[in-house]
Design a protein around this motif. Structure first.
Motif: not given
Length: 331
Positions: A276-296
């Motif tokens: 096995y290899k244990y890697l860390i990998v890059p992600v750009w993420i945006n979590s936002f609320f719209y109409d009181n619901k969370l989207y990612t």
């Protein structure tokens, strides 16, 4: 965990610059290439059976795990850091997890290639094609900020010996076939994040990395970027591969040089020399609320591929349906 480095020229803060494999001073622009990232040294494959005794716990600094009280995400921080922001939901209500919690360190990293500016451009281009997205969505201030984070991933290499039975059609007859073959599984990925792996849309993006570009872990790649702590352990990650790996091996049956297409495949597999290899990998993420619901929404920080959840406007749906109806009536 956001590593910090002081600039040797002015004493300012140096952060990792995506795409440059370098540290860049925020004050004077001094740049330092990170040797591990520009080397051609591959990431070492580690023995699965002895992982508990041989895995590294050296992050290159004193590390701690903090837990977000709002969404439950666990991230790695420098032990000296007093506060933090959850990159998954934006909450500042984070607390240290069990101080005795195991913090196995990665042995490889895929560094960011996509800059935040490029990520924002990719998102704006993508959201334009979401025809049912509400008009007000583009005015949501939260969407103008993406957070870079390293996400944990295990990859597995294993030699398989496979015995199979199946059938094929020939001259309107069903004929049966059996056989055996060896196959080397290479870098089969498991995203070790419960936050992201539970959503198939997000998972489809963050599993698609060029793992051959991974380099030996260095804390300098984390300068300015947090890192998520794995929430799916090594053994659980391997055990989770059952159906997915079985399907992958069944696909190899029809790549063994036989021109006949084998169907209804049943297979028995033995596994040898699991690494096995244990890697860390890059992600750009945006979590936002719209109409009181969370989207990612996530963007692969190496390839730039994007996917995610987004709100749909019922009004726009009615509008599009009406246009299609009217257009059909005219023709």
């Amino acid at each position: 965990m956001e590593q910090t480095r002081k600039c040797p020229s002015c004493g300012g803060t140096m952060i990792f610059k995506p795409g440059w494999d370098s540290l860049l001073c925020q004050s004077c622009g001094h740049k330092e290439v990170i040797p591990e990232l520009v080397s051609k040294i591959p990431v070492e494959e580690l023995d699965f059976l002895t992982a508990q005794n041989t895995a590294s716990h050296d992050w290159g600094m004193e590390a701690k795990v903090v837990v977000c009280k709002q969404c439950g995400a666990q991230t790695i921080q420098n032990r000296l850091q007093l506060s933090g922001l959850c990159p998954f939901c934006g909450s500042t209500t984070v607390e240290q997890a069990d101080p005795e919690k195991d913090i196995m360190a990665p042995n490889g990293v895929i560094p960011f290639k996509i800059t935040e500016e490029r990520a924002l451009y990719i998102f704006k281009d993508w959201i334009k094609d979401r025809t049912l997205a509400p008009d007000l969505l583009a005015q949501n201030a939260q969407l103008n900020k993406f957070y870079g984070i390293y996400v944990p991933m295990f990859t597995f290499d294993v030699l398989t010996e496979n015995r199979y039975t199946g059938h094929y059609n020939e001259n309107n007859r069903t004929l049966f076939k059996s056989g055996k073959f060896q196959y080397q599984v290479d870098d089969f990925p498991v995203v070790a994040s419960k936050q992201l792996s539970s959503d198939k849309l997000l998972l489809s993006i963050i599993k698609e990395y060029w793992t051959r570009e991974a380099r030996p872990y260095t804390p300098e790649a984390l300068a300015g970027f947090p890192c998520e702590h794995y929430s799916i352990g090594l053994t659980d990650a391997w055990n989770s591969l059952g159906d997915e790996l079985r399907f992958h091996l069944q696909q190899q049956v029809n790549k063994q040089g036989d021109s006949r297409y084998i169907m209804g495949i049943e297979m028995a597999t033995d596994y040898f020399n699991l690494k096995y290899k244990y890697l860390i990998v890059p992600v750009w993420i945006n979590s936002f609320f719209y109409d009181n619901k969370l989207y990612t929404i996530v963007i692969n920080g190496q390839t730039g591929k994007i996917n995610g959840q987004w709100p749909k406007s019922f009004g726009k749906f009615v509008e599009k349906a009406a246009l299609l109806f009217l257009g059909g009536g005219i023709t």
